[in-house]
Design an enzyme around this catalytic site. Sequence first.
Site, mmCIF file in Angstrom:
data_model
loop_
_atom_site.group_PDB
_atom_site.id
_atom_site.type_symbol
_atom_site.label_atom_id
_atom_site.label_comp_id
_atom_site.label_asym_id
_atom_site.label_seq_id
_atom_site.Cartn_x
_atom_site.Cartn_y
_atom_site.Cartn_z
ATOM 1 N N GLU A 144 0.870 -1.030 0.111
ATOM 2 C CA GLU A 144 0.021 0.174 0.037
ATOM 3 C C GLU A 144 1.115 1.258 -0.126
ATOM 4 O O GLU A 144 0.382 2.237 -0.616
ATOM 5 C CB GLU A 144 -1.070 -0.055 1.365
ATOM 6 N N PHE A 149 -11.223 -7.208 14.206
ATOM 7 C CA PHE A 149 -10.204 -7.585 12.988
ATOM 8 C C PHE A 149 -9.857 -6.489 12.008
ATOM 9 O O PHE A 149 -10.703 -5.884 11.645
ATOM 10 C CB PHE A 149 -10.694 -8.856 12.361
ATOM 11 N N GLN A 150 -8.531 -6.211 12.007
ATOM 12 C CA GLN A 150 -8.054 -5.129 11.185
ATOM 13 C C GLN A 150 -8.822 -3.755 11.299
ATOM 14 O O GLN A 150 -9.053 -2.988 10.485
ATOM 15 C CB GLN A 150 -8.439 -5.596 9.546
ATOM 16 N N LYS A 167 -17.285 -0.219 6.781
ATOM 17 C CA LYS A 167 -17.739 -1.180 5.683
ATOM 18 C C LYS A 167 -19.583 -0.914 5.506
ATOM 19 O O LYS A 167 -19.923 -0.929 4.430
ATOM 20 C CB LYS A 167 -17.362 -2.429 6.041
#
Lengths: 573, 163
Positions: free
Chosen positions: A51, A113-114, A163
């Site tokens: 990235e 998570f993440q 999200k």
Amino acid sequence: MELLSGADMLVRSLQDEGVEYIYGYPGGSALHIYDAIFRQDKVKHILVRHEQAAAHMADGYARASGKPGVVLVTSGPGATNTVTGIATAYMDSIPMVVLCGQVMSHLIGEDAFQETDMIGVSRPVVKHSFSVKHPSEIPAVIKKAFYIASTGRPGPVVVDIPKDMTAPTDRFEYEYPKKVKIRSYNPVVRGHTGQIKKAVEMMLKAKRPILYAGGGVILGKAASQFTELAKKLGFPVTSSLMGIGAYPQTDKQSIGWLGMHGSYEANMTMHHSDLIVCIGARFDDRATNNTSKFCPTAKIIHVDIDPASISKTVRADVPIVGPVDSVLNEMLELLAQAKTSPNTDALADWWKQINDWRASHSVLYTAEEDRPIKPQQAVEAMWRVTGGDAYVVTDVGRHQMFAAQYYKFDKPNRWITSGGLGTMGFGFPAAMGIKLNYPDNDVALVTGEGSFQMMMQELSTCSQFGIPVKIINLNNQSLGMVRQWQDLNYQERHSQSCMQSLPDFKMLIESYGHVALKVEKIEDLEPTLEKAFAMKDKLVFVDVMVDPKEHVYPMQIPQGSMRDMLLSKTERT
Amino acid sequence: MRHIISILMENEAGALSRVVGLFSQRNFNIESLNVAPTEDPTLSRLTLTTIGSDQVIEQITKQLNKLVDVVKLVDLTEGVHVERELMLVKVKAVGAQRAEVKRTTDIFRGQIVDVTNTMYTVQMVGDNEKLDAFIQALGVNGILEVVRTGVSGISRGEKVLSL
């Protein structure tokens, strides 16, 4: 009106913003967005291998084009990997929009998570950031992000998108805003006329003036006005490292760039001047040396769009806050109407002195027969081979300084370097971003083994998308600039600056399907470069074995004034 | 020199952290800070005190003005202004001390806002120096707990900080 999901609105907003390429890497939180990208073909996505490279690619494109580069990454590690790239852009005021996935809204703060607080992590290195709270605000947020990134003093803007904001099931009316108004953000549109008048009067009276361009002249698209002003006044012209290309360097009024490794004549002229006309530079520590000893006889006119850059390190006598293009236009108008003209007698004496300085230290390296190639020779050969018209991108270290000193730039936006943050690894992806958008131009990366190895995984991206950059590796088998400081200040104790197990670059480059060439003798240098640049459709890596002992000079002596310089391993001013 | 900087900013998530972050990032001082929404719920008013040379204060105000969330700001110490801070002090009050604490509070024109048979909680409003003087008058031995809001301020006369 059309009903679109958040993900589709995001991609549509990029289309409406006129974005052609975005650079990124998918992951869980960004998958709805990636699906929206798949279902259209206007915005093309370049899949990098790390990235950080995505951010540098976007940055390189922005530096060459003046338009914001766009990055798309997932949450957590995807987002944090862009931070070095964002900081690089921030330090050099480069417009960039970084779109980051984020975990679902209801998971934020639960160490999901993440999950990373990207707004918090990036806060010190962004111009501004947004966190999307409702899908329907996505078009407005994107519009604001581009507006903030590209106006005033440009900079990177992060947009954090949970999200659930992009869920395909939640659809909203889409309309891309035509205009944007932010009550707390109003960049200045013109400089103070009284101050500009005062500045022009001072310029007409000056006996030992110098014009000093910074990166702001290039970012502000004002190189032509700056050049016109310089021609009208007949003053010597210098620049910061970032201002290279603001004025044609092959012209006789150009005395080279200034600062730590700037030209002897630029540093001497600056030190002895009675008037510094600084346009869009910020007097950083690598440009001024010790500010308390800085140019003792000079008055300073400082034009900048950012008021905080004025009188931050060096006190300005005439501060002018405004966009450089409009201020320069106003200066040109005032000059055209002026009843007096510049002090030509005094200027003739001044030029005589400057030309003496120029003549006394015009040769800074000596090529010896049967000795290794000097890195300076490699850059000079590249300048000839490319006709002085390539986009020259660098990493950070000695090769960067040699490229800046020995390639002569006649156009703005051609010299691409990480000047503020000094990011090793910047060069290769930045060059890729430029080549992708300017396929008909020569794009040359001047790098070293240290920097190149920080981003060499992108050789794979170049294979996948066909990005034929030319890589000139000035191979001195060490971290050259570190080694130079260790030579000078640590009695040649080369602590961790030698790389004893370099890869076989030929095998490495060829394994990705690219071309590798190696040069060890000076007579092979130019023919090999000719050959490399003739292969228009191939990425070519030219490994140039150069003298590892060659130092960069001049080098300002730390804590000294502008004129205190080492001129070689044995001489100083 | 000590300055009171009063900021009108967007009442949005992250705005406060941008202001506070700027101070640590650029090595500026914060002596005290307070923030609350105004009569317009989209705006917050933040007041901070800082110490620095004129050049440092100039940089602080310029850098603050650059933050996108900052709508307007004023350095109150540049003009005449009213400055107040509220303090709550929990102080031991037994035996002879009980009357002494009450008397001192009256002299400073404070109020006792909570009482048990061993302590008083005193509320005191004033400028920085008055609150410092009250703490000194009580003596550190008797003090159990001190809470101060930090300085708030407003310009005297017609001058206002608004949109």
